[in-house]
Design an enzyme around this catalytic site. Structure first.
Site, PDB file in Angstrom:
ATOM      1  N   ASP A  63       0.832  -1.472   0.018  1.00 25.71           N
ATOM      2  CA  ASP A  63      -0.094  -0.234  -0.082  1.00 25.71           C
ATOM      3  C   ASP A  63       0.896   1.198  -0.114  1.00 25.71           C
ATOM      4  OD1 ASP A  63       0.997   0.131   2.690  1.00 25.71           O
ATOM      5  OD2 ASP A  63      -0.883  -0.777   3.291  1.00 25.71           O
ATOM      6  N   ASN A 128      -7.192  -2.145  13.968  1.00 23.65           N
ATOM      7  CA  ASN A 128      -8.690  -2.465  13.483  1.00 23.65           C
ATOM      8  C   ASN A 128      -8.696  -3.566  12.561  1.00 23.65           C
ATOM      9  OD1 ASN A 128      -7.698  -1.619  10.932  1.00 23.65           O
ATOM     10  ND2 ASN A 128      -8.892   0.169  10.857  1.00 23.65           N
ATOM     11  N   HIS A 130      -7.211  -4.101   9.535  1.00 24.45           N
ATOM     12  CA  HIS A 130      -7.234  -4.119   8.265  1.00 24.45           C
ATOM     13  C   HIS A 130      -5.850  -4.726   7.605  1.00 24.45           C
ATOM     14  CE1 HIS A 130      -4.636  -0.136   8.790  1.00 24.45           C
ATOM     15  NE2 HIS A 130      -3.798  -1.243   8.786  1.00 24.45           N
ATOM     16  N   GLU A 135      -9.803  -1.585   4.636  1.00 23.22           N
ATOM     17  CA  GLU A 135     -10.159  -1.103   5.906  1.00 23.22           C
ATOM     18  C   GLU A 135     -11.350  -2.009   6.272  1.00 23.22           C
ATOM     19  OE1 GLU A 135      -8.522   0.451   7.967  1.00 23.22           O
ATOM     20  OE2 GLU A 135      -7.929   2.539   7.287  1.00 23.22           O
TER      21      GLU A 135
END
Ligand code: GLP
Length: 236
Positions: A63, A128, A130, A135
């Site tokens: 990413d 979280n 991801h 996400e």
């Protein structure tokens, strides 16, 4: 699924050993590499051992943040710091400040598909849940794309790099799930709850990493702190 839990000081060496194993005998390997704090020990171990990818390896960044090209907080800058460009092949990365970032990530994704897809996806895991910047809310077949970052992700990177980025580009869940093998890395007590949720709770888009449970070739290397909330069976 194979879970390797090691003392924190062995995390880097165990990560590299697992990667070596997954790459053994793979010709012209296509590999996705993560950034963040988690893989720092792996990359330091590569440098320490003088590890080199084979000359025909193709590397793709997982990413990238929406920073201007010259910003020190880009993943490009991260890789340049941790994997000396003189010793490691170039890593395909999206330049977010390209005229059209969506087109750019599409182009990189096309290159990835032309290369035959990923042999090994090396992944960290967000607090979280991801993967890359897939996400919460990401389906298992979510494509490569531009994403709005969640507050949790923004908080994770807030600090040294300002302003905190609001968007990113990512390889999709689709590309990651299609990897022939997946190597997930997690260390520290801050990852214990999310690692257990990802590996042992029901699969849900709320925790995209939970879809890894359905991957046929999943290896998890974690330290004992990150493994703390896993069931005894997983840690054995
Ligand atoms: C970041 C990146 C991910 C990374 C994850 C974990 O936001 N997008 O690629 O794996 O979050 O980061 P860290 O290793 O710093 O906990």
């Amino acid at each position: 699924m194979r879970v390797v839990a090691v003392p924190p000081e062995e995390f880097g060496a165990a990560s590299l050993a697992a990667l070596r194993e997954l790459l053994a005998g793979v010709e012209a390997p296509v590999i996705a590499l993560p950034t963040g704090n988690t893989p720092v020990a792996l990359y330091a171990e590569m440098v320490r051992q003088g590890y080199r990818f084979t000359h025909d390896a193709r590397l793709f960044a997982l990413d990238e943040y929406c920073y201007p090209r010259a910003h020190p907080g880009t993943n490009a800058a991260f890789f340049a710091r941790h994997l000396p460009p003189a010793d490691f092949p170039p890593i395909a990365l999206t330049a977010f400040d390209a005229a059209d970032p969506a087109l750019e990530i599409e182009r990189i994704c096309q290159d990835l598909h032309l290369a035959g897809g990923l042999d090994v996806a090396v992944l960290g895991i967000g607090v979280n849940g991801h993967l890359g910047f897939n996400e919460p809310g990401s389906a298992p077949d979510a494509p490569c794309r531009v994403v709005d970052l969640t507050e949790a992700t923004r908080a994770q990177v807030a600090g040294p790099w300002q302003p905190t980025p609001t968007r990113g580009v990512t390889l999709g869940m689709d590309e990651l799930m299609a990897a022939k093998s997946v190597l997930v890395l997690a260390n520290g007590p801050g990852k214990a709850a999310i690692l257990a949720a990802a590996l042992e709770a029901p699969q849900t888009p709320d925790v995209p990493a939970s879809f890894l449970q359905r991957h046929p070739e999943l290896t998890v290397v974690c330290d004992t702190a990150a493994a703390a909330a896993l069931s005894a069976v997983q840690r054995a």
